[in-house]
Motif scaffolding. Structure first.
Motif, PDB file in Angstrom:
ATOM      1  N   GLU A  15      10.217   7.280  10.097  1.00 11.42           N
ATOM      2  CA  GLU A  15       9.376   6.434   9.244  1.00 11.42           C
ATOM      3  C   GLU A  15       9.348   4.993   9.746  1.00 11.42           C
ATOM      4  O   GLU A  15       8.332   4.319   9.684  1.00 11.42           O
ATOM      5  CB  GLU A  15       9.891   6.494   7.810  1.00 11.42           C
ATOM      6  N   MET A  19       6.066   2.671  10.786  1.00  9.10           N
ATOM      7  CA  MET A  19       5.768   1.360  10.218  1.00  9.10           C
ATOM      8  C   MET A  19       5.619   0.318  11.326  1.00  9.10           C
ATOM      9  O   MET A  19       4.746  -0.539  11.256  1.00  9.10           O
ATOM     10  CB  MET A  19       6.848   0.941   9.227  1.00  9.10           C
ATOM     11  N   HIS A  56      -0.964  -8.869   4.883  1.00  5.48           N
ATOM     12  CA  HIS A  56      -0.453  -7.689   5.588  1.00  5.48           C
ATOM     13  C   HIS A  56       1.061  -7.552   5.416  1.00  5.48           C
ATOM     14  O   HIS A  56       1.567  -6.465   5.148  1.00  5.48           O
ATOM     15  CB  HIS A  56      -0.814  -7.763   7.071  1.00  5.48           C
ATOM     16  N   TRP A  59       1.866  -6.356   2.008  1.00  2.00           N
ATOM     17  CA  TRP A  59       1.566  -4.930   1.874  1.00  2.00           C
ATOM     18  C   TRP A  59       2.742  -4.088   2.364  1.00  2.00           C
ATOM     19  O   TRP A  59       3.132  -3.109   1.720  1.00  2.00           O
ATOM     20  CB  TRP A  59       0.293  -4.592   2.644  1.00  2.00           C
ATOM     21  N   ILE A  60       3.330  -4.490   3.494  1.00  5.78           N
ATOM     22  CA  ILE A  60       4.487  -3.757   4.018  1.00  5.78           C
ATOM     23  C   ILE A  60       5.655  -3.849   3.038  1.00  5.78           C
ATOM     24  O   ILE A  60       6.324  -2.857   2.765  1.00  5.78           O
ATOM     25  CB  ILE A  60       4.893  -4.284   5.406  1.00  5.78           C
ATOM     26  N   GLU A  63       4.817  -1.551   0.159  1.00  4.92           N
ATOM     27  CA  GLU A  63       4.779  -0.145   0.576  1.00  4.92           C
ATOM     28  C   GLU A  63       6.182   0.419   0.809  1.00  4.92           C
ATOM     29  O   GLU A  63       6.451   1.568   0.488  1.00  4.92           O
ATOM     30  CB  GLU A  63       3.944  -0.025   1.856  1.00  4.92           C
ATOM     31  N   LYS A  64       7.065  -0.401   1.344  1.00  3.39           N
ATOM     32  CA  LYS A  64       8.423   0.053   1.686  1.00  3.39           C
ATOM     33  C   LYS A  64       9.473  -0.384   0.670  1.00  3.39           C
ATOM     34  O   LYS A  64      10.659  -0.198   0.909  1.00  3.39           O
ATOM     35  CB  LYS A  64       8.804  -0.446   3.084  1.00  3.39           C
ATOM     36  N   TYR A  65       9.036  -0.976  -0.428  1.00  2.00           N
ATOM     37  CA  TYR A  65       9.944  -1.427  -1.489  1.00  2.00           C
ATOM     38  C   TYR A  65      11.063  -2.313  -0.932  1.00  2.00           C
ATOM     39  O   TYR A  65      12.236  -2.128  -1.259  1.00  2.00           O
ATOM     40  CB  TYR A  65      10.530  -0.235  -2.252  1.00  2.00           C
ATOM     41  N   ASN A  75       0.259 -10.274  -5.134  1.00  2.00           N
ATOM     42  CA  ASN A  75       1.279  -9.324  -4.699  1.00  2.00           C
ATOM     43  C   ASN A  75       2.628  -9.609  -5.348  1.00  2.00           C
ATOM     44  O   ASN A  75       3.407  -8.688  -5.579  1.00  2.00           O
ATOM     45  CB  ASN A  75       1.398  -9.331  -3.177  1.00  2.00           C
ATOM     46  N   GLN A  79       4.620  -6.832  -7.340  1.00  2.00           N
ATOM     47  CA  GLN A  79       6.011  -6.576  -7.014  1.00  2.00           C
ATOM     48  C   GLN A  79       6.898  -6.673  -8.260  1.00  2.00           C
ATOM     49  O   GLN A  79       7.797  -5.851  -8.453  1.00  2.00           O
ATOM     50  CB  GLN A  79       6.469  -7.553  -5.934  1.00  2.00           C
ATOM     51  N   GLU A  82       6.395  -3.536 -10.333  1.00  2.00           N
ATOM     52  CA  GLU A  82       7.080  -2.385  -9.737  1.00  2.00           C
ATOM     53  C   GLU A  82       8.590  -2.460  -9.960  1.00  2.00           C
ATOM     54  O   GLU A  82       9.233  -1.449 -10.247  1.00  2.00           O
ATOM     55  CB  GLU A  82       6.771  -2.285  -8.240  1.00  2.00           C
TER      56      GLU A  82
END
Length: 91
Positions: A15, A19, A56, A59-60, A63-65, A75, A79, A82
């Protein structure tokens, strides 16, 4: 004599490598888009370039917490939501 190769070797089964590839692809895409815009006469400000990079990277992080805080307000809000949802699920 041993030859040391410090280049990045892709392993698509992991993974992390996926990435890294995705990150590199998007950075290249951003650079190409900016270059094309500048060739046709559009002046892309540093603020716009920074925003695109921050978007960007955020986003990473989402996406990867990742524990690192996002930069862009929309964002940061996502965050926070989440993190609250994860706390509720763990309670």
């Amino acid at each position: 004599m041993d030859i040391v190769d410090s280049s990045y070797i892709n392993n698509p089964d992991t993974e992390t490598d996926n990435m890294v590839n995705l990150y590199a692809f998007y950075i290249l895409e951003i650079a190409l888009r900016i270059a094309v815009l500048e060739v046709i006469g559009v002046n892309v400000s540093d603020d716009v370039k920074n925003y695109v990079m921050d978007e960007h990277l955020d986003w990473i992080k989402l996406e990867k917490y990742l524990d690192e805080d996002c930069v862009l307000p929309m964002n940061v809000f996502r965050q926070m939501i989440e993190k609250l949802q994860n706390q509720e699920q763990n309670s």
